[in-house]
Design a protein around this motif. Sequence first.
Motif, PDB file in Angstrom:
ATOM      1  N   ALA A  99       0.837  -1.205   0.000  1.00  8.97           N
ATOM      2  CA  ALA A  99       0.000   0.000   0.000  1.00  8.97           C
ATOM      3  C   ALA A  99       0.874   1.259   0.000  1.00  8.97           C
ATOM      4  O   ALA A  99       0.555   2.241  -0.681  1.00  8.97           O
ATOM      5  N   LEU A 100       1.963   1.215   0.745  1.00  4.09           N
ATOM      6  CA  LEU A 100       2.854   2.383   0.802  1.00  4.09           C
ATOM      7  C   LEU A 100       3.533   2.609  -0.547  1.00  4.09           C
ATOM      8  O   LEU A 100       3.741   3.744  -0.971  1.00  4.09           O
ATOM      9  N   ARG A 101       3.849   1.523  -1.234  1.00  4.23           N
ATOM     10  CA  ARG A 101       4.453   1.646  -2.570  1.00  4.23           C
ATOM     11  C   ARG A 101       3.431   2.177  -3.576  1.00  4.23           C
ATOM     12  O   ARG A 101       3.782   2.943  -4.476  1.00  4.23           O
ATOM     13  N   ALA A 102       2.174   1.778  -3.379  1.00  2.00           N
ATOM     14  CA  ALA A 102       1.131   2.216  -4.318  1.00  2.00           C
ATOM     15  C   ALA A 102       0.928   3.730  -4.271  1.00  2.00           C
ATOM     16  O   ALA A 102       0.499   4.332  -5.254  1.00  2.00           O
ATOM     17  N   ILE A 103       1.230   4.365  -3.119  1.00  2.00           N
ATOM     18  CA  ILE A 103       1.101   5.835  -3.039  1.00  2.00           C
ATOM     19  C   ILE A 103       2.471   6.526  -3.160  1.00  2.00           C
ATOM     20  O   ILE A 103       2.633   7.671  -2.734  1.00  2.00           O
ATOM     21  N   THR A 104       3.430   5.817  -3.745  1.00  2.00           N
ATOM     22  CA  THR A 104       4.762   6.392  -3.976  1.00  2.00           C
ATOM     23  C   THR A 104       5.069   6.271  -5.470  1.00  2.00           C
ATOM     24  O   THR A 104       5.537   5.223  -5.930  1.00  2.00           O
ATOM     25  N   PRO A 105       4.778   7.334  -6.253  1.00  2.00           N
ATOM     26  CA  PRO A 105       4.872   7.212  -7.714  1.00  2.00           C
ATOM     27  C   PRO A 105       6.246   6.725  -8.198  1.00  2.00           C
ATOM     28  O   PRO A 105       6.323   5.975  -9.168  1.00  2.00           O
ATOM     29  N   GLY A 106       7.311   7.134  -7.520  1.00  2.00           N
ATOM     30  CA  GLY A 106       8.660   6.778  -7.966  1.00  2.00           C
ATOM     31  C   GLY A 106       8.930   5.280  -7.948  1.00  2.00           C
ATOM     32  O   GLY A 106       9.791   4.785  -8.692  1.00  2.00           O
ATOM     33  N   CYS A 107       8.204   4.543  -7.100  1.00  2.00           N
ATOM     34  CA  CYS A 107       8.422   3.085  -7.000  1.00  2.00           C
ATOM     35  C   CYS A 107       8.084   2.370  -8.309  1.00  2.00           C
ATOM     36  O   CYS A 107       8.573   1.274  -8.551  1.00  2.00           O
ATOM     37  N   LYS A 108       7.232   2.992  -9.131  1.00  2.00           N
ATOM     38  CA  LYS A 108       6.808   2.327 -10.374  1.00  2.00           C
ATOM     39  C   LYS A 108       7.903   2.344 -11.419  1.00  2.00           C
ATOM     40  O   LYS A 108       7.923   1.518 -12.320  1.00  2.00           O
ATOM     41  N   HIS A 109       8.791   3.323 -11.308  1.00  2.00           N
ATOM     42  CA  HIS A 109       9.740   3.556 -12.399  1.00  2.00           C
ATOM     43  C   HIS A 109      11.172   3.193 -12.065  1.00  2.00           C
ATOM     44  O   HIS A 109      11.954   2.901 -12.950  1.00  2.00           O
ATOM     45  N   ARG A 110      11.520   3.276 -10.800  1.00  2.00           N
ATOM     46  CA  ARG A 110      12.914   3.097 -10.421  1.00  2.00           C
ATOM     47  C   ARG A 110      13.013   2.185  -9.217  1.00  2.00           C
ATOM     48  O   ARG A 110      12.089   2.082  -8.414  1.00  2.00           O
ATOM     49  N   LEU A 111      14.179   1.551  -9.102  1.00  2.00           N
ATOM     50  CA  LEU A 111      14.512   0.817  -7.876  1.00  2.00           C
ATOM     51  C   LEU A 111      15.358   1.814  -7.079  1.00  2.00           C
ATOM     52  O   LEU A 111      16.538   2.014  -7.387  1.00  2.00           O
ATOM     53  N   HIS A 112      14.726   2.477  -6.119  1.00  2.00           N
ATOM     54  CA  HIS A 112      15.344   3.639  -5.475  1.00  2.00           C
ATOM     55  C   HIS A 112      16.079   3.258  -4.194  1.00  2.00           C
ATOM     56  O   HIS A 112      15.462   2.972  -3.163  1.00  2.00           O
ATOM     57  N   LEU A 113      17.403   3.259  -4.255  1.00  2.00           N
ATOM     58  CA  LEU A 113      18.231   2.976  -3.080  1.00  2.00           C
ATOM     59  C   LEU A 113      19.111   4.183  -2.784  1.00  2.00           C
ATOM     60  O   LEU A 113      20.291   4.059  -2.479  1.00  2.00           O
ATOM     61  N   ASN A 114      18.513   5.369  -2.898  1.00  2.00           N
ATOM     62  CA  ASN A 114      19.230   6.619  -2.638  1.00  2.00           C
ATOM     63  C   ASN A 114      18.426   7.510  -1.698  1.00  2.00           C
ATOM     64  O   ASN A 114      18.237   8.699  -1.940  1.00  2.00           O
ATOM     65  N   ASN A 115      17.957   6.930  -0.609  1.00  2.00           N
ATOM     66  CA  ASN A 115      17.193   7.705   0.377  1.00  2.00           C
ATOM     67  C   ASN A 115      18.081   8.612   1.225  1.00  2.00           C
ATOM     68  O   ASN A 115      17.604   9.558   1.812  1.00  2.00           O
ATOM     69  N   ALA A 116      19.386   8.304   1.269  1.00  2.00           N
ATOM     70  CA  ALA A 116      20.324   9.192   1.961  1.00  2.00           C
ATOM     71  C   ALA A 116      20.614  10.424   1.102  1.00  2.00           C
ATOM     72  O   ALA A 116      21.151  11.419   1.587  1.00  2.00           O
ATOM     73  N   GLY A 117      20.263  10.347  -0.192  1.00  2.00           N
ATOM     74  CA  GLY A 117      20.362  11.519  -1.075  1.00  2.00           C
ATOM     75  C   GLY A 117      19.046  12.266  -1.028  1.00  2.00           C
ATOM     76  O   GLY A 117      18.992  13.431  -0.598  1.00  2.00           O
ATOM     77  N   ALA A 118      17.986  11.617  -1.443  1.00  2.00           N
ATOM     78  CA  ALA A 118      16.630  12.151  -1.342  1.00  2.00           C
ATOM     79  C   ALA A 118      15.659  10.974  -1.380  1.00  2.00           C
ATOM     80  O   ALA A 118      15.727  10.156  -2.301  1.00  2.00           O
ATOM     81  N   GLY A 119      14.786  10.874  -0.400  1.00  2.00           N
ATOM     82  CA  GLY A 119      13.750   9.839  -0.390  1.00  2.00           C
ATOM     83  C   GLY A 119      12.686  10.170  -1.423  1.00  2.00           C
ATOM     84  O   GLY A 119      12.552  11.320  -1.854  1.00  2.00           O
ATOM     85  N   LEU A 120      11.917   9.180  -1.812  1.00  2.00           N
ATOM     86  CA  LEU A 120      10.819   9.411  -2.764  1.00  2.00           C
ATOM     87  C   LEU A 120       9.624  10.020  -2.026  1.00  2.00           C
ATOM     88  O   LEU A 120       9.188   9.496  -1.001  1.00  2.00           O
ATOM     89  N   MET A 121       9.085  11.089  -2.584  1.00  2.00           N
ATOM     90  CA  MET A 121       7.885  11.693  -1.991  1.00  2.00           C
ATOM     91  C   MET A 121       6.662  10.827  -2.254  1.00  2.00           C
ATOM     92  O   MET A 121       6.585  10.134  -3.270  1.00  2.00           O
ATOM     93  N   SER A 122       5.700  10.909  -1.341  1.00  2.00           N
ATOM     94  CA  SER A 122       4.451  10.164  -1.523  1.00  2.00           C
ATOM     95  C   SER A 122       3.432  11.040  -2.265  1.00  2.00           C
ATOM     96  O   SER A 122       3.569  12.269  -2.327  1.00  2.00           O
TER      97      SER A 122
END
Length: 393
Positions: A5-28
Amino acid sequence: MDVDALRAITPGCKHRLHLNNAGAGLMSQPTLDAMTAHLRAEAELGGYEAADAAAGQIADTYAALAELLGGRPEEIALFDNSTHAWQAAFYSLPLSPGDRILTGTAEYGSNVYAYLQVARRTGAEVVVVPNDEHGQLDTAALAGLIDERTKLIGLTHVPTSGGLVNPAVEVGRIARAAGVPYLLDATQSVGQFPVDVEAIGCDFLCGTGRKFLRGPRGTGFLWVRESALDRLDPHVAEIRSAVWDGDRGFSWVPGARRLETWENSYINIVGLGVAVRQALDLGLDQIGRRAIGLGARMRGLLDDTPGVTTYDLGAVRCAIVTAKVDGVPADEVVTRLASAGVNVTATEADDNQLDTEFRRVHPLVRFSPHYYNTEDELEHAAALVGAMVDKRV
Ligand SMILES: *Cc1c(COP(=O)(O)O)cnc(C)c1O
């Protein structure tokens, strides 16, 4: 935690495998929606009128940050990044020749430059406390270094360049016993796991919105303990921070807001508030357990990959994982992962100069998962890295 459910409200999860939260986390999506609504309101109502209409939301950003950190809304000041928040505290602390600033090797690059500039300007000295056998700040050495010359302890809780979690609570006990002001750079820890100013015992704490809090870029905050406010002589006076008393005199506005400046992005402030409320709703204990668990899993997967070595220090480690790949420079690993849709970064030697000089291991590839990542994503990233190892090395 309902990760799907948390991924479903995080648009960036659909396009990228984001392992750069220490740079910038994905906004919801809720954060994005609140920000775009405010942007539209500025265009349709006028910027000042939109801010008036959003006064409740803006006040709630202060309240949410206070709740997150265990402080009070009057103790919060907002900035456009964590560096400016940190500077507002540091450059407002009076220092004299012979005064000492104690810090550690994990200290953030900009903080180190500021210490050196102020030392040059005032004649104060910067003393770097050594690490203990775990690679974290040696608290016994810190206690031994404190004397009447010590005017500040500046600590980075979690460095930008590794998985270390410094013993911030123990440092707080030492600072309080000695009556020394304690400035904690919590930029990488706030939003990643619980950070409570009462438990830590710091006097000043800074953080950023965009990293593990998943807020917008261009946001930062400072918490100032009410009893420590009088130790600061705000480094700038302006119409936001000062009140005209007539006869060429002025006084400071009450609370930490005497450190703020007038103009702000209220789009960002509204977005930050929504992001902080989201973290509070999920619960920082829960967020921390999952994020740190995924960090440990990532580290384990990389350690189990022949030709890959991890470099994280500390008795306690977090969701930041750093590694080298045999025969492949860190920047090239980053580029190759990016072309496979995986976001990571490489550590920058000068962003953490003291650690760079001390360890001589940077640049490293930095993986920083967060609670919305999945175990499958980590396995996929580790497999891609494993396939890059130059077998001839
Ligand atoms: C990113 C970072 C900062 C600076 O934060 P900004 O919001 O970019 O100013 C400070 N300290 C640490 C440990 C960081 O990782």
